[in-house]
Design an enzyme around this catalytic site. Structure first.
Site, PDB file in Angstrom:
ATOM      1  N   GLU A 178      38.171  36.249  35.054  1.00  0.00           N
ATOM      2  CA  GLU A 178      38.279  36.044  33.423  1.00  0.00           C
ATOM      3  C   GLU A 178      38.130  34.491  33.241  1.00  0.00           C
ATOM      4  OE1 GLU A 178      38.371  38.117  31.659  1.00  0.00           O
ATOM      5  OE2 GLU A 178      39.412  40.049  32.579  1.00  0.00           O
ATOM      6  N   HIS A 215      47.341  35.338  31.230  1.00  0.00           N
ATOM      7  CA  HIS A 215      46.932  36.846  30.865  1.00  0.00           C
ATOM      8  C   HIS A 215      47.552  37.723  31.809  1.00  0.00           C
ATOM      9  CE1 HIS A 215      44.612  40.287  30.213  1.00  0.00           C
ATOM     10  NE2 HIS A 215      44.017  40.414  31.723  1.00  0.00           N
ATOM     11  N   HIS A 220      49.452  42.149  31.940  1.00  0.00           N
ATOM     12  CA  HIS A 220      49.257  43.628  31.654  1.00  0.00           C
ATOM     13  C   HIS A 220      50.667  44.116  31.221  1.00  0.00           C
ATOM     14  CE1 HIS A 220      45.399  43.759  34.522  1.00  0.00           C
ATOM     15  NE2 HIS A 220      45.241  42.967  33.294  1.00  0.00           N
ATOM     16  N   GLU A 228      64.192  38.035  16.724  1.00  0.00           N
ATOM     17  CA  GLU A 228      63.470  36.840  17.247  1.00  0.00           C
ATOM     18  C   GLU A 228      61.964  36.947  17.278  1.00  0.00           C
ATOM     19  OE1 GLU A 228      66.123  35.079  18.322  1.00  0.00           O
ATOM     20  OE2 GLU A 228      64.561  34.444  19.838  1.00  0.00           O
ATOM     21  N   HIS A 230      44.395  47.208  27.508  1.00  0.00           N
ATOM     22  CA  HIS A 230      44.324  46.228  28.700  1.00  0.00           C
ATOM     23  C   HIS A 230      45.223  45.447  28.861  1.00  0.00           C
ATOM     24  CE1 HIS A 230      41.575  43.606  31.314  1.00  0.00           C
ATOM     25  NE2 HIS A 230      42.790  43.273  31.443  1.00  0.00           N
TER      26      HIS A 230
HETATM   27  O1  2HA Z   1      42.206  39.529  37.144  1.00  0.00           O
HETATM   28  O2  2HA Z   1      43.584  41.129  34.878  1.00  0.00           O
HETATM   29  O3  2HA Z   1      41.503  41.123  33.406  1.00  0.00           O
HETATM   30  C1  2HA Z   1      42.364  41.020  36.858  1.00  0.00           C
HETATM   31  C2  2HA Z   1      42.485  41.170  35.350  1.00  0.00           C
HETATM   32  C3  2HA Z   1      41.209  41.271  34.586  1.00  0.00           C
HETATM   33 ZN    ZN Z   2      43.555  41.876  32.946  1.00  0.00          ZN
END
Ligand code: 2HA
Ligand code: ZN
Length: 270
Positions: free
Chosen positions: A116, A139, A141, A169, A210
């Site tokens: 990424e 980033h 998940h 909040e 995602h």
């Molecule tokens: O690095 O999260 O979006 C793995 C991820 C790809």
């Molecule tokens: Zn990801």
């Protein structure tokens, strides 16, 4: 030279990545982090003349030439970073040409930066234009945030408003709201361009089905933003499954914004 494993930027990054793994957000190699480092600070720990190897990439980052970043490695697991930081993380400097990363430390098993990288570097460029003290792109998940992208409209106004309605909040922490992108192929320049564009107007960008991007002046800001969204999304998913009977009204959100002097997205309220 001081030991780089004692550097504040290193210990903070490792602690944050370990916490995120334990929160259940970063399964397998999920998630990635990049931190813009202070060159003078890096020089206390590394001979920055010593380039270990060069790693090319295929987009233009000349706006970041000479800048040094700590970046998670591709295919690496957040759960392993604390046990072997040098294999799982790298410190890179963007070369003048703008499409080569000079490796200064890390990726010791021959690895390279996260897939990424386009989204990270393009987001750094966009955020530095809005805020010169910007430093971090994160980033991850988070479970309930992704669940909410399955169960809720992806319209930015509706998505933000629901997050604001779930807990006091939310509007205080992210008064500019969250940006949302529909599902896209990850790891591409296209999603990088789209994410960076969204992050000009907000410090959070949800990727449908995602995960999420959060940015900030330090790790606590980026992490805290994501954590607050995730908490609101968790409340939504729990409450929606039994039926939502109460939520913070638009009028109450306005009172909250007035009390805290928030510069919020007024057009997101009814
Ligand atoms: O690095 O999260 O979006 C793995 C991820 C790809
Ligand atoms: Zn990801």
């Amino acid at each position: 030279m001081k030991n780089i494993l004692d550097a504040k930027f290193m210990t903070e990054a490792i602690r944050t990545l370990s916490n995120m793994y334990r929160l259940g957000w970063d399964e397998r190699n999920g998630g990635n982090l990049s931190v813009l480092l202070d060159t003078a600070e890096v020089e206390e720990y590394l001979d920055t003349e010593n380039v270990i190897r060069e790693i090319p990439f295929s987009f233009d980052a000349t706006a970041l030439a000479g800048k040094i970043f700590l970046v998670t490695g591709t295919g690496k697991y957040f759960k392993n970073v604390e046990y072997d930081p040098a294999a799982n993380l790298g410190i890179i400097r963007i070369k003048e040409c703008g499409n080569i990363a000079e490796l200064l430390w890390g990726y010791t098993d021959g690895g390279r930066f996260t897939s990424e990288l386009p989204a990270h570097l393009m987001s750094h460029i966009a955020r530095l234009e809005c805020d010169e003290s910007h430093r971090v792109v994160l980033h991850t998940h988070p479970t309930y945030t992704i669940a909410m992208t399955l169960a809720h409209s992806l319209d930015e106004r509706e998505f933000t408003r629901t997050l604001w309605q779930m807990q006091t909040e939310s509007i205080v922490v992210f008064p500019e709201g969250v940006a949302v992108l529909p599902w896209m192929v990850c790891g591409t320049n296209e999603i990088g361009v789209a994410t960076a564009e969204k992050l000009r107007g907000a410090r959070l960008c949800v990727w449908g089905e995602h995960g999420i991007y959060g940015v900030g002046r330090d790790l606590d800001e980026a992490f805290g933003l994501i954590e607050t969204v995730e908490k609101a999304a968790q409340l939504y998913m729990i409450a929606a499954s039994v039926g939502i009977k109460n939520k913070i009204t638009d009028d109450e959100l306005r009172r909250l914004a007035a009390t805290f002097g928030l510069d919020y997205r007024r057009d997101y309220l009814g």
